[in-house]
Design a protein around this motif. Structure first.
Motif, short mmCIF file in Angstrom:
data_model
loop_
_atom_site.label_atom_id
_atom_site.label_comp_id
_atom_site.label_asym_id
_atom_site.label_seq_id
_atom_site.Cartn_x
_atom_site.Cartn_y
_atom_site.Cartn_z
N UNK A 27 0.87 -1.18 0.00
CA UNK A 27 0.00 0.00 0.00
C UNK A 27 0.91 1.23 0.00
N UNK A 28 0.74 2.09 -1.02
CA UNK A 28 1.63 3.25 -1.14
C UNK A 28 1.02 4.48 -0.47
N UNK A 29 1.90 5.43 -0.22
CA UNK A 29 1.45 6.74 0.28
C UNK A 29 0.48 7.33 -0.73
N UNK A 30 0.78 7.19 -2.01
CA UNK A 30 -0.09 7.70 -3.06
C UNK A 30 -1.49 7.08 -2.96
N UNK A 33 -3.32 8.79 -0.13
CA UNK A 33 -3.68 10.16 -0.49
C UNK A 33 -4.82 10.18 -1.51
N UNK A 34 -4.79 9.24 -2.45
CA UNK A 34 -5.84 9.17 -3.45
C UNK A 34 -7.19 8.81 -2.82
N UNK A 35 -7.18 7.88 -1.87
CA UNK A 35 -8.43 7.52 -1.18
C UNK A 35 -9.00 8.72 -0.43
N UNK A 36 -8.13 9.43 0.27
CA UNK A 36 -8.59 10.61 1.02
C UNK A 36 -9.11 11.69 0.07
N UNK A 37 -8.39 11.91 -1.03
CA UNK A 37 -8.80 12.94 -2.00
C UNK A 37 -10.12 12.60 -2.67
N UNK A 38 -10.41 11.30 -2.79
CA UNK A 38 -11.67 10.90 -3.43
C UNK A 38 -12.86 11.01 -2.47
N UNK A 39 -12.55 11.35 -1.22
CA UNK A 39 -13.64 11.54 -0.26
C UNK A 39 -13.79 10.44 0.77
N UNK A 40 -12.96 9.41 0.69
CA UNK A 40 -13.05 8.34 1.69
C UNK A 40 -12.67 8.89 3.06
N UNK A 41 -13.40 8.46 4.05
CA UNK A 41 -13.08 8.84 5.42
C UNK A 41 -12.01 7.89 5.96
N UNK A 42 -11.27 8.38 6.93
CA UNK A 42 -10.22 7.58 7.55
C UNK A 42 -10.75 6.21 7.99
N UNK A 43 -11.93 6.20 8.60
CA UNK A 43 -12.52 4.97 9.10
C UNK A 43 -12.82 3.99 7.96
N UNK A 44 -13.25 4.52 6.81
CA UNK A 44 -13.54 3.66 5.66
C UNK A 44 -12.26 3.00 5.14
N UNK A 45 -11.18 3.76 5.09
CA UNK A 45 -9.90 3.21 4.64
C UNK A 45 -9.46 2.11 5.60
N UNK A 47 -11.32 0.30 7.52
CA UNK A 47 -12.22 -0.86 7.37
C UNK A 47 -11.85 -1.68 6.13
N UNK A 48 -11.51 -1.00 5.03
CA UNK A 48 -11.15 -1.68 3.79
C UNK A 48 -9.78 -2.36 3.87
N UNK A 49 -8.89 -1.78 4.69
CA UNK A 49 -7.53 -2.30 4.82
C UNK A 49 -7.22 -2.48 6.30
N UNK A 50 -7.68 -3.57 6.90
CA UNK A 50 -7.52 -3.77 8.35
C UNK A 50 -6.06 -3.84 8.81
N UNK A 56 -0.70 5.19 10.26
CA UNK A 56 -0.20 5.04 8.89
C UNK A 56 -0.78 6.12 7.99
N UNK A 57 -2.04 6.43 8.18
CA UNK A 57 -2.68 7.48 7.38
C UNK A 57 -2.07 8.83 7.73
N UNK A 58 -1.89 9.09 9.00
CA UNK A 58 -1.27 10.35 9.43
C UNK A 58 0.17 10.45 8.92
N UNK A 59 0.89 9.34 8.93
CA UNK A 59 2.26 9.33 8.44
C UNK A 59 2.29 9.64 6.94
N UNK A 60 1.31 9.14 6.20
CA UNK A 60 1.23 9.43 4.76
C UNK A 60 1.02 10.92 4.52
N UNK A 61 0.15 11.51 5.29
CA UNK A 61 -0.09 12.95 5.17
C UNK A 61 1.15 13.76 5.54
N UNK A 62 1.82 13.34 6.60
CA UNK A 62 3.03 14.05 7.04
C UNK A 62 4.13 13.90 5.99
#
Length: 76
Positions: A27-30, A33-45, A47-50, A56-62
């Protein structure tokens, strides 16, 4: 508070074309970022990737913010 993304973001030449990945996974940082930009909420991501963690999401943003800051500085 900034997260130390260097403990979570890995870059391996043979994995995903050397793109920055989350903790050695495919799973890449890209991707994050693409999931977040498409409107997915952190919780949805999460849930999809347990295998992912909130940090990890915060680290990608940082990571993206730091890269942008470095690009901006180098272009001045």
């Amino acid at each position: 508070m900034a997260i130390d993304y260097k403990k979570r973001i890995t870059i391996e030449p043979g994995k995903r074309g050397g793109k920055p990945c989350i903790r050695g996974m495919r799973i890449t940082v890209y991707d994050i970022l693409e999931y977040l930009a498409s409107g997915m909420k952190e919780e949805e991501i999460l849930d999809d990737f347990p295998e992912l963690k909130k940090e990890d999401i915060r680290a990608s943003l940082q990571f993206a913010a730091d890269r942008e800051r470095k690009l901006t500085k180098s272009s001045l």
